[in-house]
Design a protein around this motif. Structure first.
Motif, PDB file in Angstrom:
ATOM      1  N   GLY A   1      39.955  32.833  42.225  1.00  0.00           N
ATOM      2  CA  GLY A   1      40.236  34.148  41.680  1.00  0.00           C
ATOM      3  C   GLY A   1      41.218  34.961  42.500  1.00  0.00           C
ATOM      4  N   SER A   2      41.154  36.299  42.297  1.00  0.00           N
ATOM      5  CA  SER A   2      42.112  37.181  42.958  1.00  0.00           C
ATOM      6  C   SER A   2      41.534  38.582  43.125  1.00  0.00           C
ATOM      7  CB  SER A   2      43.416  37.242  42.158  1.00  0.00           C
ATOM      8  OG  SER A   2      43.183  37.704  40.846  1.00  0.00           O
TER       9      SER A   2
ATOM     10  N   ALA B   1      45.785  39.286  46.775  1.00  0.00           N
ATOM     11  CA  ALA B   1      45.447  38.009  47.411  1.00  0.00           C
ATOM     12  C   ALA B   1      44.805  37.138  46.337  1.00  0.00           C
ATOM     13  CB  ALA B   1      44.487  38.216  48.579  1.00  0.00           C
ATOM     14  N   ALA B   2      45.199  35.870  46.286  1.00  0.00           N
ATOM     15  CA  ALA B   2      44.673  34.964  45.258  1.00  0.00           C
ATOM     16  C   ALA B   2      44.529  33.559  45.810  1.00  0.00           C
ATOM     17  CB  ALA B   2      45.602  34.948  44.045  1.00  0.00           C
ATOM     18  N   ALA B   3      43.528  32.858  45.270  1.00  0.00           N
ATOM     19  CA  ALA B   3      43.370  31.440  45.582  1.00  0.00           C
ATOM     20  C   ALA B   3      44.487  30.671  44.895  1.00  0.00           C
ATOM     21  CB  ALA B   3      42.011  30.951  45.081  1.00  0.00           C
ATOM     22  N   GLY B   4      44.806  29.497  45.414  1.00  0.00           N
ATOM     23  CA  GLY B   4      45.882  28.694  44.840  1.00  0.00           C
ATOM     24  C   GLY B   4      45.647  28.296  43.398  1.00  0.00           C
TER      25      GLY B   4
ATOM     26  N   PRO C   1      50.818  32.980  41.090  1.00  0.00           N
ATOM     27  CA  PRO C   1      52.279  33.086  41.199  1.00  0.00           C
ATOM     28  C   PRO C   1      52.749  34.484  41.610  1.00  0.00           C
ATOM     29  CG  PRO C   1      51.684  31.930  39.199  1.00  0.00           C
ATOM     30  CD  PRO C   1      50.406  32.491  39.788  1.00  0.00           C
ATOM     31  N   THR C   2      51.941  35.511  41.328  1.00  0.00           N
ATOM     32  CA  THR C   2      52.336  36.877  41.689  1.00  0.00           C
ATOM     33  C   THR C   2      51.623  37.369  42.938  1.00  0.00           C
ATOM     34  OG1 THR C   2      50.631  37.833  40.275  1.00  0.00           O
ATOM     35  CG2 THR C   2      52.796  37.465  39.274  1.00  0.00           C
ATOM     36  N   ALA C   3      50.797  36.525  43.542  1.00  0.00           N
ATOM     37  CA  ALA C   3      50.042  36.948  44.720  1.00  0.00           C
ATOM     38  C   ALA C   3      50.942  37.049  45.940  1.00  0.00           C
ATOM     39  CB  ALA C   3      48.911  35.959  44.993  1.00  0.00           C
ATOM     40  N   ASP C   4      50.562  37.955  46.820  1.00  0.00           N
ATOM     41  CA  ASP C   4      51.281  38.144  48.074  1.00  0.00           C
ATOM     42  C   ASP C   4      50.770  37.210  49.167  1.00  0.00           C
ATOM     43  OD1 ASP C   4      52.884  40.454  47.203  1.00  0.00           O
ATOM     44  OD2 ASP C   4      50.931  41.432  47.051  1.00  0.00           O
ATOM     45  N   CYS C   5      49.498  36.747  49.028  1.00  0.00           N
ATOM     46  CA  CYS C   5      48.877  35.943  50.073  1.00  0.00           C
ATOM     47  C   CYS C   5      47.601  35.304  49.535  1.00  0.00           C
ATOM     48  CB  CYS C   5      48.547  36.813  51.283  1.00  0.00           C
ATOM     49  SG  CYS C   5      47.453  38.200  50.891  1.00  0.00           S
ATOM     50  N   MET C   6      46.959  34.476  50.354  1.00  0.00           N
ATOM     51  CA  MET C   6      45.681  33.865  49.982  1.00  0.00           C
ATOM     52  C   MET C   6      44.515  34.461  50.762  1.00  0.00           C
ATOM     53  SD  MET C   6      45.876  30.206  51.897  1.00  0.00           S
ATOM     54  CE  MET C   6      47.635  29.955  51.754  1.00  0.00           C
ATOM     55  N   GLY C   7      44.797  35.371  51.665  1.00  0.00           N
ATOM     56  CA  GLY C   7      43.756  36.014  52.445  1.00  0.00           C
ATOM     57  C   GLY C   7      44.345  37.085  53.343  1.00  0.00           C
TER      58      GLY C   7
ATOM     59  N   LEU D   1      40.099  41.291  40.512  1.00  0.00           N
ATOM     60  CA  LEU D   1      41.051  41.227  39.409  1.00  0.00           C
ATOM     61  C   LEU D   1      40.684  40.229  38.323  1.00  0.00           C
ATOM     62  CD1 LEU D   1      44.403  41.462  41.403  1.00  0.00           C
ATOM     63  CD2 LEU D   1      43.111  43.312  40.287  1.00  0.00           C
ATOM     64  N   GLU D   2      39.773  39.288  38.613  1.00  0.00           N
ATOM     65  CA  GLU D   2      39.397  38.325  37.579  1.00  0.00           C
ATOM     66  C   GLU D   2      37.991  37.800  37.784  1.00  0.00           C
ATOM     67  OE1 GLU D   2      41.498  34.325  37.983  1.00  0.00           O
ATOM     68  OE2 GLU D   2      42.729  35.608  39.269  1.00  0.00           O
ATOM     69  N   SER D   3      37.356  37.461  36.684  1.00  0.00           N
ATOM     70  CA  SER D   3      35.999  36.933  36.717  1.00  0.00           C
ATOM     71  C   SER D   3      35.961  35.616  37.493  1.00  0.00           C
ATOM     72  CB  SER D   3      35.500  36.709  35.292  1.00  0.00           C
ATOM     73  OG  SER D   3      34.166  36.270  35.302  1.00  0.00           O
ATOM     74  N   GLY D   4      34.887  35.402  38.230  1.00  0.00           N
ATOM     75  CA  GLY D   4      34.725  34.173  38.992  1.00  0.00           C
ATOM     76  C   GLY D   4      35.353  34.200  40.367  1.00  0.00           C
ATOM     77  N   THR D   5      35.790  35.372  40.816  1.00  0.00           N
ATOM     78  CA  THR D   5      36.415  35.478  42.135  1.00  0.00           C
ATOM     79  C   THR D   5      35.377  35.260  43.232  1.00  0.00           C
ATOM     80  OG1 THR D   5      38.177  36.948  41.369  1.00  0.00           O
ATOM     81  CG2 THR D   5      37.615  37.064  43.709  1.00  0.00           C
ATOM     82  N   VAL D   6      35.717  34.392  44.187  1.00  0.00           N
ATOM     83  CA  VAL D   6      34.860  34.123  45.347  1.00  0.00           C
ATOM     84  C   VAL D   6      35.754  34.018  46.575  1.00  0.00           C
ATOM     85  CG1 VAL D   6      33.178  32.561  46.418  1.00  0.00           C
ATOM     86  CG2 VAL D   6      33.229  32.807  43.919  1.00  0.00           C
ATOM     87  N   PHE D   7      35.325  34.658  47.664  1.00  0.00           N
ATOM     88  CA  PHE D   7      36.043  34.492  48.920  1.00  0.00           C
ATOM     89  C   PHE D   7      35.067  34.270  50.063  1.00  0.00           C
ATOM     90  CE2 PHE D   7      36.209  39.194  48.112  1.00  0.00           C
ATOM     91  CZ  PHE D   7      35.434  39.655  49.160  1.00  0.00           C
ATOM     92  N   ILE D   8      35.595  33.686  51.135  1.00  0.00           N
ATOM     93  CA  ILE D   8      34.848  33.575  52.384  1.00  0.00           C
ATOM     94  C   ILE D   8      35.178  34.815  53.200  1.00  0.00           C
ATOM     95  CG2 ILE D   8      34.662  32.346  54.573  1.00  0.00           C
ATOM     96  CD1 ILE D   8      35.043  29.754  53.098  1.00  0.00           C
TER      97      ILE D   8
END
Length: 137
Positions: free
Chosen positions: A65-66, A84-87, A93-99, A113-120
């Motif tokens: 997600g993002s 920030a978005a996962a690959g 494609p519009t993300a600035d970074c992954m973390g 920004l979207e359903s199912g977003t998960v981060f560490i």
């Protein structure tokens, strides 16, 4: 412990039914651990107030997600904002970074920004709940 789609789906399902629209899954053994490491599942609409962590840097890496990460000045005015978005995210494609890493004391919040977003998420030291002096608003 294996971090796989099954675990992410389970934590996401709990976030979707949570009143707060988010759910943590701790990877550390106790709230007294020297480092807090956790999965954080968020759904759009979850409310994360503008806050700060005075004793710890907060590091976040998107798995799915993002999010939009916002940094604020002490008066509450927006200083910086980025995505920030996962690959695997449709928004990648519009993300600035992954973390990102939020310095100790930095006022910030996170918008899902979207359903199912998960981060560490990782923070230094034992768990310390935010006090009123650490929330803007």
């Amino acid at each position: 412990m294996i971090l796989d789609d099954k675990l992410l789906d389970e934590v996401t399902a709990r976030a979707k039914t949570s009143e707060r629209l988010r759910m943590n899954f701790n990877l550390h053994d106790s709230l007294d651990a020297k480092a807090q490491r956790l999965l954080n599942a968020l759904e759009p609409g979850t409310i994360l107030p503008i806050h700060r962590h005075t004793r710890s840097t907060e590091t976040v890496v998107l798995i799915r997600g993002s999010v939009r990460q916002n940094y604020f000045n002490p008066d509450g005015s927006l200083r910086e904002s980025f995505i920030a978005a996962a690959g695997t995210s449709p928004n990648s494609p519009t993300a600035d970074c992954m973390g990102f890493s939020v310095p100790a004391g930095q006022w910030h919040n996170t918008e899902c920004l979207e359903s199912g977003t998960v981060f560490i998420e990782c923070k230094d030291g034992a768990y310390a709940p935010l006090g009123p002096e650490d929330i803007l608003g």
